[in-house]
Design a protein around this motif. Structure first.
Motif, PDB file in Angstrom:
ATOM      1  N   LYS A 161      39.067  19.753   0.872  1.00  0.00           N
ATOM      2  CA  LYS A 161      38.700  18.436   0.414  1.00  0.00           C
ATOM      3  C   LYS A 161      38.816  17.455   1.561  1.00  0.00           C
ATOM      4  CE  LYS A 161      39.834  16.809  -3.488  1.00  0.00           C
ATOM      5  NZ  LYS A 161      38.985  16.632  -4.680  1.00  0.00           N
TER       6      LYS A 161
ATOM      7  N   PRO B  92      38.977  11.080  -4.906  1.00  0.00           N
ATOM      8  CA  PRO B  92      39.186  10.415  -3.613  1.00  0.00           C
ATOM      9  C   PRO B  92      37.893  10.355  -2.787  1.00  0.00           C
ATOM     10  CG  PRO B  92      40.893  12.059  -3.987  1.00  0.00           C
ATOM     11  CD  PRO B  92      39.891  12.220  -5.089  1.00  0.00           C
TER      12      PRO B  92
ATOM     13  N   PHE C  39      39.141  14.076   1.433  1.00  0.00           N
ATOM     14  CA  PHE C  39      40.031  12.939   1.286  1.00  0.00           C
ATOM     15  C   PHE C  39      41.151  13.236   0.304  1.00  0.00           C
ATOM     16  CE2 PHE C  39      37.432  10.142   3.638  1.00  0.00           C
ATOM     17  CZ  PHE C  39      36.105  10.305   3.274  1.00  0.00           C
ATOM     18  N   SER C  40      42.245  12.473   0.516  1.00  0.00           N
ATOM     19  CA  SER C  40      43.322  12.430  -0.473  1.00  0.00           C
ATOM     20  C   SER C  40      43.608  10.951  -0.700  1.00  0.00           C
ATOM     21  CB  SER C  40      44.551  13.141   0.078  1.00  0.00           C
ATOM     22  OG  SER C  40      45.700  12.670  -0.566  1.00  0.00           O
ATOM     23  N   PHE C  41      44.182  10.618  -1.858  1.00  0.00           N
ATOM     24  CA  PHE C  41      44.488   9.227  -2.129  1.00  0.00           C
ATOM     25  C   PHE C  41      45.540   8.663  -1.168  1.00  0.00           C
ATOM     26  CE2 PHE C  41      41.737   8.196  -5.447  1.00  0.00           C
ATOM     27  CZ  PHE C  41      41.680   9.214  -6.379  1.00  0.00           C
ATOM     28  N   HIS C  42      46.230   9.556  -0.442  1.00  0.00           N
ATOM     29  CA  HIS C  42      47.231   9.058   0.505  1.00  0.00           C
ATOM     30  C   HIS C  42      46.629   8.834   1.895  1.00  0.00           C
ATOM     31  CE1 HIS C  42      50.466   9.488  -2.339  1.00  0.00           C
ATOM     32  NE2 HIS C  42      50.069  10.692  -2.621  1.00  0.00           N
TER      33      HIS C  42
ATOM     34  N   GLY D 162      47.304   4.435 -11.323  1.00  0.00           N
ATOM     35  CA  GLY D 162      48.240   5.129 -10.431  1.00  0.00           C
ATOM     36  C   GLY D 162      47.584   5.497  -9.105  1.00  0.00           C
ATOM     37  N   PHE D 163      46.363   6.037  -9.187  1.00  0.00           N
ATOM     38  CA  PHE D 163      45.643   6.413  -7.961  1.00  0.00           C
ATOM     39  C   PHE D 163      45.374   5.182  -7.104  1.00  0.00           C
ATOM     40  CE2 PHE D 163      45.663  10.593  -8.938  1.00  0.00           C
ATOM     41  CZ  PHE D 163      44.799  11.055  -9.903  1.00  0.00           C
TER      42      PHE D 163
ATOM     43  N   SER E 154      48.467   3.972  -5.450  1.00  0.00           N
ATOM     44  CA  SER E 154      48.885   4.851  -4.346  1.00  0.00           C
ATOM     45  C   SER E 154      48.058   4.571  -3.104  1.00  0.00           C
ATOM     46  CB  SER E 154      48.784   6.319  -4.751  1.00  0.00           C
ATOM     47  OG  SER E 154      47.453   6.754  -4.749  1.00  0.00           O
TER      48      SER E 154
END
Lengths: 145, 155
Positions: B20, B138, B22-25, B50-51, B54
């Protein structure tokens, strides 16, 4: 027990019960929200149980109101996708295809399969969270291999 | 060259083992961004907010279109609005139309459990910007947030 928890978690992905979305939820869990995933999943099962009941009742009324069934399944799929319930999501899509083609028998069959997958997922996640509570959460939300 | 906005229906296929993107972080915001989440299902709203949190956004959530329109009409400002198409009472399309009719020009992302080309066209015609399968990934959200944050402005 940690190893057992990790194996249990891995199998949920390997067997297709959960997808990437569940990992995204795990990544939201932190010291401020240590039980976030279990709380969300609990809310999901509460919400979706109501939808399953609504669908069940709608399937007991003849003729089927396919629009209403489609609406319920739309909600159900959205909720299931939000926690990464992969197999349940797939069965929802199949059910909806039968709704859209006004296939009553197909709807009934798909719903039975959906309920089966839903019940299995619920049982597995309850066992997982019970073990997690005894063990303490895994340190990182690792993506399955 | 600035990256194009994702179409909203392309998601990394987790099942094929693709990495993947992207990540939400992954995102670090330079500016204060705010978002409104409009979703009739409490836990879905919890997840979506929440996402966004973050990623560093301040968020508000409402559970129906009327409340969203009232909030915007009262002068509340958001950089991003995420609207579920399947809302109680007033659906996501009508909510989008009414928000635009108030003169609100922020980025609006529509999400739906099922996405089809007709649904996408209807949403864009209603004034929406990006139409995505629910839950928003994301891969869809991060480029939008970077653009809102002005992270592409030097490209």
């Amino acid at each position: 027990m940690r190893r057992q928890l990790a194996i249990m978690r891995q199998s949920l992905f390997d067997q297709g019960y959960l997808d990437e979305q569940f990992i995204e939820l795990e990544e939201l869990q932190d010291d401020a929200n240590p039980n976030f995933v279990e709380e969300v999943v609990t809310l999901y099962f509460r919400d979706s149980a109501r939808l399953i009941l609504n669908i069940q009742q709608a399937l007991e009324r003849k003729p089927f109101d396919f629009n209403k069934l489609d609406g319920y399944m739309h909600q159900f799929k959205g909720s299931s996708s939000s926690i990464g319930a992969n197999k349940v999501k797939a069965e929802s899509t199949l059910f909806r295809e039968y709704c859209r083609s006004a296939n009553a028998e197909g709807c009934l069959r798909a719903f039975q399969q959906l309920k089966k997958e839903y019940a299995t997922l619920r049982k597995k996640l309850e066992a997982y969270f019970q073990l997690a509570r005894q063990t303490g959460p895994l340190e990182t939300a690792s993506r399955p291999k | 060259m600035a990256p194009a906005f994702p179409s909203g229906d392309d998601r990394a296929d987790f099942g094929t083992g693709e990495h993947k993107q992207f990540s939400f972080h992954d995102i670090v915001l330079r500016n204060r961004l705010t978002a409104l989440v409009v979703d009739g299902v409490d836990f879905c709203r919890l997840v979506e907010q929440g996402f966004l949190r973050s990623c560093g956004l301040e968020t508000q959530g409402v559970n129906n279109g009327d409340a969203a329109v009232e909030l915007i009409a009262s002068g509340a400002k958001f950089d991003l609005i995420i609207i579920d198409m399947f809302l109680p009472v007033m659906d996501g399309l009508e909510t989008t139309r009414r928000i635009r009719a108030l003169g609100e020009r922020c980025k609006i992302v529509g999400v739906s459990a099922y996405i089809g080309e007709n649904d996408r066209e209807a949403f864009l015609a209603a004034g929406g910007d990006v139409f995505s399968e629910k839950p928003v990934s994301p891969e869809v959200l991060i480029p939008i947030l970077r653009e809102l944050d002005g992270q592409y402005s030097n490209i």
